[in-house]
Design a protein around this motif. Structure first.
Motif, mmCIF file in Angstrom:
data_model
loop_
_atom_site.group_PDB
_atom_site.id
_atom_site.type_symbol
_atom_site.label_atom_id
_atom_site.label_comp_id
_atom_site.label_asym_id
_atom_site.label_seq_id
_atom_site.Cartn_x
_atom_site.Cartn_y
_atom_site.Cartn_z
ATOM 1 N N THR A 94 41.491 22.459 42.934
ATOM 2 C CA THR A 94 41.057 21.241 42.240
ATOM 3 C C THR A 94 42.095 20.134 42.325
ATOM 4 O OG1 THR A 94 39.789 22.630 40.728
ATOM 5 C CG2 THR A 94 40.217 20.388 40.028
ATOM 6 N N HIS A 95 43.391 20.451 42.297
ATOM 7 C CA HIS A 95 44.449 19.443 42.396
ATOM 8 C C HIS A 95 44.357 18.664 43.696
ATOM 9 C CE1 HIS A 95 47.142 21.720 39.315
ATOM 10 N NE2 HIS A 95 46.359 20.813 38.724
ATOM 11 N N ASP A 96 43.921 19.323 44.752
ATOM 12 C CA ASP A 96 43.875 18.673 46.054
ATOM 13 C C ASP A 96 42.752 17.649 46.142
ATOM 14 O OD1 ASP A 96 45.145 18.357 48.435
ATOM 15 O OD2 ASP A 96 43.970 19.872 49.498
ATOM 16 N N ARG A 97 41.830 17.677 45.166
ATOM 17 C CA ARG A 97 40.704 16.741 45.194
ATOM 18 C C ARG A 97 40.863 15.599 44.180
ATOM 19 N NH1 ARG A 97 38.063 21.819 45.282
ATOM 20 N NH2 ARG A 97 37.525 21.618 43.069
ATOM 21 N N LEU A 98 41.939 15.588 43.441
ATOM 22 C CA LEU A 98 42.156 14.553 42.428
ATOM 23 C C LEU A 98 42.744 13.284 43.047
ATOM 24 C CD1 LEU A 98 43.682 16.691 39.523
ATOM 25 C CD2 LEU A 98 41.314 15.914 39.778
ATOM 26 N N ALA A 99 42.451 12.174 42.383
ATOM 27 C CA ALA A 99 43.071 10.899 42.789
ATOM 28 C C ALA A 99 44.547 10.910 42.394
ATOM 29 C CB ALA A 99 42.343 9.727 42.140
ATOM 30 N N ALA A 122 44.531 29.629 37.935
ATOM 31 C CA ALA A 122 44.725 29.221 39.326
ATOM 32 C C ALA A 122 44.299 27.774 39.488
ATOM 33 C CB ALA A 122 43.930 30.121 40.265
ATOM 34 N N GLN A 123 44.855 27.098 40.502
ATOM 35 C CA GLN A 123 44.504 25.706 40.740
ATOM 36 C C GLN A 123 43.080 25.553 41.260
ATOM 37 O OE1 GLN A 123 47.441 23.135 42.622
ATOM 38 N NE2 GLN A 123 48.938 24.826 42.584
ATOM 39 N N ALA A 139 40.433 33.295 33.851
ATOM 40 C CA ALA A 139 41.887 33.453 33.846
ATOM 41 C C ALA A 139 42.235 34.892 34.177
ATOM 42 C CB ALA A 139 42.455 33.081 32.480
ATOM 43 N N ARG A 140 43.381 35.053 34.791
ATOM 44 C CA ARG A 140 43.858 36.394 35.105
ATOM 45 C C ARG A 140 45.147 36.652 34.334
ATOM 46 N NH1 ARG A 140 45.619 32.923 38.922
ATOM 47 N NH2 ARG A 140 47.770 33.159 39.673
ATOM 48 N N PHE A 141 45.228 37.817 33.717
ATOM 49 C CA PHE A 141 46.444 38.173 32.980
ATOM 50 C C PHE A 141 46.628 39.684 33.075
ATOM 51 C CE2 PHE A 141 48.560 39.528 28.992
ATOM 52 C CZ PHE A 141 49.778 38.922 29.204
ATOM 53 N N ASN A 142 47.797 40.105 33.485
ATOM 54 C CA ASN A 142 48.098 41.521 33.605
ATOM 55 C C ASN A 142 48.516 42.035 32.228
ATOM 56 O OD1 ASN A 142 48.774 44.083 34.319
ATOM 57 N ND2 ASN A 142 50.377 43.512 35.774
ATOM 58 N N GLY A 178 57.258 18.778 48.426
ATOM 59 C CA GLY A 178 58.177 19.026 47.328
ATOM 60 C C GLY A 178 58.014 20.421 46.771
ATOM 61 N N ALA A 179 58.339 20.551 45.494
ATOM 62 C CA ALA A 179 58.277 21.862 44.854
ATOM 63 C C ALA A 179 56.919 22.142 44.249
ATOM 64 C CB ALA A 179 59.363 21.950 43.768
ATOM 65 N N PHE A 180 55.975 21.193 44.371
ATOM 66 C CA PHE A 180 54.660 21.366 43.743
ATOM 67 C C PHE A 180 53.578 21.176 44.795
ATOM 68 C CE2 PHE A 180 50.963 20.161 41.235
ATOM 69 C CZ PHE A 180 50.991 21.140 40.261
ATOM 70 N N ARG A 181 52.919 22.249 45.171
ATOM 71 C CA ARG A 181 51.863 22.183 46.187
ATOM 72 C C ARG A 181 50.531 21.929 45.512
ATOM 73 N NH1 ARG A 181 51.451 27.149 49.752
ATOM 74 N NH2 ARG A 181 50.121 25.680 50.904
#
Length: 913
Positions: free
Chosen positions: A635-640, A681-682, A688-691, A628-631
């Motif tokens: 950390t998201h890839d390790r969540l239940a 970032a996930q 955090a990164r901020f320009n 879908g539109a959300f990869r």
């Protein structure tokens, strides 16, 4: 508020006056009241209200036409029209870019900042590059012209050599005066070492003297002394060369004996014409050995030159009994005239070999013919065999029929090949006890000491050296496999046996099919056996071969760039053409998509291994979320799944915005929007990164390391002030040295974001130079006061000006209080005073002030030179530095010393014509 320059302040004041309705007269009066510093000394004549229009055009400012229209700049206008010189490169830019006024009488009109500064000035920009010695010459060595202010003018010089150097060679041909570079390099220095044959003009045609033979190899200054080309003396041999023969050959031509094709000492005179032919040794001495007096011929008899050398001991025989005209001594018959016939080696000896003596008349007489009568004097065998008879080893005539037993009578037994060696091979002199007992004493060590000096470890006198078989297993490098059949020279090139820890590539570089692409350690994959290989793809590469990859031929992956093609849509690797593997083993890549076609067309990303393995593509490991539109990454890839997809709901998720899940985690209270991914970032929430550049305030130096809350307090990110004093006001107030008043509230004027200390001092209102750079602020700004600080030298240095210890006494001498007219900011001592009325040159430049101004009198006649200034005022009979000899007065010489003397050196004087 930022500080502004004085001119900007005037502009603001005039604008303010107009806006509030101040009368024009009041505005003009205020302008002249606040007028900038006086004009420089060159423009001092126009330093009043009436003179403003000399430079300023009403309503138009300072124009280029008015600058160039001045009489001092007429030559500059010509160079600009011709497009020559430095100023031609600034066409279109105002003169005031580099030349500014109103900086005081002693102020410098010219600013060097636009051209990189005086020290870093690139002279190539003037159209005349400074090469060689020109690059080391001080500017004032060439730029001698002075302006009305007394400063150096950099205009008006010619770019040709004679423009500075004149005609030092006194050439009468103007073409040669202009053609300096034919002999001299452009960068200056001594002339090229040209020989006469390399001259750029025809010497024979121009001077009437052809440069033939050795004359063509001569240097120019060999004949043209003092580098002056015209020659006054007649061009004859004796005009350049000293005649060594006196009056003997005064009527003869030098070319009768000498030629320019060879050296002077090699004369071509034939002595046979004199009746005394020169033979043998007589042909070797110089003529002067016999012709000691050039005006008189020597005698033609032997004693006429050699005298009675033997003190008349052989008068009865005569010189020719033993000596020939050519100097040989082989005419004496030793067997008939003595009792000792010369045989064997004795026959080839010279007389003096036996009849010794330091003087010619000491001709030794031998009473007997015994060997020791002669050979004892020569210390035969260094006295080693004093008790032995010569005849035991030697026969008459010098033969060596030896009866000596080396094995019995010496410490070195001759065995094997040594027994067949000639004695002279080891005993090269008459000394036999040579003490050479080691192999290296006689034999050159082909191993150059790399294997030690005990040759017996490998060699024997019974076997030829080349036939020795060396056991390589005793070394640190045992020979195995094909190395056992290799020749020694293949590895030990040039007899180099100290190879240390050799690598395979040291010998097999030419055999490396990989051309160095796989490194130097061949043993990682190969062994010294035919076709042997121990390459392990899993160990030696970051790509282990598993599944189908383990059975795939190397040629599918390791192919040259020219044969690479896109993988087919179907059939996978089987339909890809197979090519021979490139021995440098280039790879298609490390990703699946580099070799395999993606049938999903990127819908699931490039990480095929997240679903597939190398066994078969049909073996899918798990369902993918990246449809879908959300990869899911990090950390998201390790969540239940239940963390986002609640029970009893369709798998629609919570949306693609971060705030859908992390609203309670938003510490920014939605002040930065709902796209957390702009900064986070996930893979990891922090850091955090901020320009920060996107908001118009780039974080540099220390600002880049501070925490966000240090500036954005209470989670407020909008409307944060950007002025330094909003954050650092307390730091400024707490700084005691120097105290920071309202005029110092712009931190960036002195401090940088990289480091608060040390601060850089920016002084645009008064440039700091020399000692002013290192002086502390409190030295000039006392009591913490920075506004209204005076800029005149006397405001700080008046005590030094008035001090009686200051020499010369500035007060009694009436010197100006403008210290910069003589002193430099770099150092107070070594002051320079520009003489306006008396230009100092030569010795006058290095003379002390007291030499001409005794008693610190600087206001007398010397300081006010008039048109009729007379040298005798100083150098005359009554002068302060009198050097007027009595004979000058008697001879009636004028008192204008420069008629004969110059200012560079008093002596030598030139006689007036």
């Amino acid at each position: 508020m930022h500080r502004r320059s004085v001119l900007s302040a005037w502009a603001s004041w005039i604008t303010l006056g107009v806006s509030v309705g101040i009368p024009a007269t009041a505005v003009a009066e205020d302008f002249f009241t606040l007028s900038p510093e006086p004009l420089s000394s060159a423009h001092a004549a126009w330093d009043d209200r009436a003179g403003c229009e000399q430079c300023h055009k009403l309503g138009g400012g300072v124009t280029e036409a008015r600058c160039l229209g001045c009489h001092d700049h007429a030559d500059l206008a010509q160079t600009l029209r011709a497009g020559r010189g430095l100023h031609a490169r600034f066409v279109g830019r105002a003169c005031t870019t580099c030349h500014t006024e109103h900086k005081g009488r002693a102020g410098r009109i010219t600013s060097w900042d636009e051209v990189g500064g005086r020290r870093n000035f690139d002279h190539d920009r003037t159209g005349f590059a400074l090469d060689g010695r020109h690059a080391k010459v001080a500017c004032t060595k060439c730029h001698l012209k002075k302006l009305a202010s007394g400063r150096t003018s950099y205009l008006g010089l010619k770019s040709t050599c004679d423009g500075c150097h004149g005609n030092p060679h006194a050439f009468t041909n103007r073409a040669l005066v202009k053609d300096c570079e034919s002999c001299h390099p452009r960068g200056g220095g001594r002339a090229a070492k040209l020989t006469a044959a390399q001259l750029p003009f025809d010497h024979a045609q121009r001077t009437g003297t052809a440069l033939d033979g050795l004359h063509g190899d001569a240097k120019c200054d060999d004949c043209h002394k003092g580098n002056r080309m015209p020659m006054k003396r007649k061009r004859t041999c004796v005009g350049c060369h000293r005649q060594p023969h006196g009056r003997t050959f005064r009527k003869s031509d030098c070319t009768d004996c000498h030629a320019v094709s060879r050296k002077f000492a090699k004369a071509s005179f034939s002595h046979d014409k004199t009746g005394f032919e020169l033979r043998g040794v007589h042909t070797r001495p110089n003529c002067s050995r016999c012709h000691k007096r050039l005006e008189k011929k020597p005698k033609s008899t032997c004693v006429g030159c050699h005298g009675p050398t033997h003190r008349r001991r052989f008068d009865g025989l005569g010189c020719k009994s033993c000596h020939a005209n050519d100097g040989d001594h082989d005419r004496f018959d030793h067997a008939k005239r003595t009792t000792f016939a010369l045989t064997g080696k004795h026959e080839a000896l010279q007389c003096r070999d036996c009849h010794r003596g330091k003087k010619p008349w000491r001709f030794e007489r031998h009473e007997t013919a015994a060997c020791r009568d002669c050979h004892t004097h020569a210390k035969a065998h260094d006295g080693e065999f004093e008790d032995k008879q010569c005849g035991q080893c030697h026969a008459e005539g010098g033969s060596k029929e030896l009866k000596f037993d080396h094995n019995r009578d010496a410490r070195f037994a001759l065995t094997g090949l040594h027994a067949r060696v000639e004695c002279s091979k080891c005993h090269t002199t008459t000394k036999f006890r040579i003490g050479k007992l080691a192999c290296v004493d006689c034999h050159a060590d082909n191993h150059r000491g790399q294997l030690g000096q005990v040759c017996e470890n490998c060699h024997s006198t019974s076997v030829v050296f080349a036939d020795i078989v060396f056991d390589h297993d005793k070394t640190r490098y045992p020979l195995v496999g094909l190395h056992q059949t290799a020749k020694c020279e293949g590895c030990h090139v040039g007899g180099d046996y100290a190879l240390g820890e050799p690598a395979c590539i040291d010998c097999h570089r030419a055999d490396d099919q990989h051309l160095g692409a796989l490194g130097r350690d061949c043993a990682k994959c190969h062994e010294p056996k035919p076709g042997a290989s121990k390459f392990d793809h899993a160990v030696l590469t970051p790509f282990p071969l598993t599944g189908r990859h383990a059975t795939t031929d190397c040629g599918y992956c390791h192919v040259v760039e020219e044969t690479k093609i896109a993988p087919p849509r179907v059939g996978w690797t089987q339909n890809t053409p197979k090519h021979p593997a490139d021995p440098q083993f280039p790879v298609r890549g490390g990703q699946c998509a580099d070799c395999h076609f993606d049938v999903h067309e990127g819908a699931y990303g490039s990480s095929c291994e997240s679903c597939h393995d190398t066994g078969a593509f049909s073996n899918v490991q798990r369902a993918v979320h990246d449809t879908g539109a959300f990869r899911l990454l990090g950390t998201h890839d390790r969540l239940a799944c239940q963390r986002c997809h609640e029970p009893n709901q369709k798998l629609a998720g919570l949306g693609t915005y971060c705030v859908g899940c992390h609203r309670n985690d938003d510490v920014h209270a939605n002040a930065l929007g709902g796209e957390c991914g702009d900064c986070h970032a996930q893979f990891d929430w922090r850091p955090a990164r901020f320009n920060h550049t996107l908001v118009g305030f780039a974080l540099r130096g220390a600002h880049a390391t501070v925490d966000c809350r240090d500036c954005h307090q209470l989670g407020v990110y909008a409307g944060t002030p950007r002025d330094c004093d909003r954050c650092h006001l307390q730091d400024a107030a707490a700084t005691p040295s120097p105290p920071h008043g309202p005029e110092m509230m712009v931190c960036a004027d002195c401090h940088t974001p990289a480091s608060f200390v040390p601060a850089r001092r920016t002084h645009p209102w008064y440039p700091l130079e020399g000692q002013h750079v290192v002086a502390r602020c409190e030295s000039c700004h006392t009591m913490g006061t920075y506004a209204g600080t005076p800029r005149d030298c006397e405001a700080c240095h008046l005590d030094a000006y008035q001090s009686p210890s200051t020499q010369p006494n500035h007060v009694t001498a009436g010197m100006s209080t403008d210290c910069a007219s003589c002193h430099r900011p770099t150092t107070w001592t070594g002051a320079r005073y520009v003489h306006q009325t008396f230009v100092r040159r030569g010795a006058h430049q290095i003379a002390g002030c007291a030499s001409c101004h005794p008693g610190d009198d600087f206001r007398g006649a010397f300081n006010g030179r008039v048109a009729g200034f007379d040298c005798a005022q100083c150098h005359g009979p009554m002068g302060a530095v009198s050097r007027w000899p009595d004979d000058h007065r008697a001879a009636g010489y004028p008192t204008t010393c420069d008629v004969c003397h110059n200012e560079i050196a008093w002596t030598p004087a030139r006689t007036p014509r």
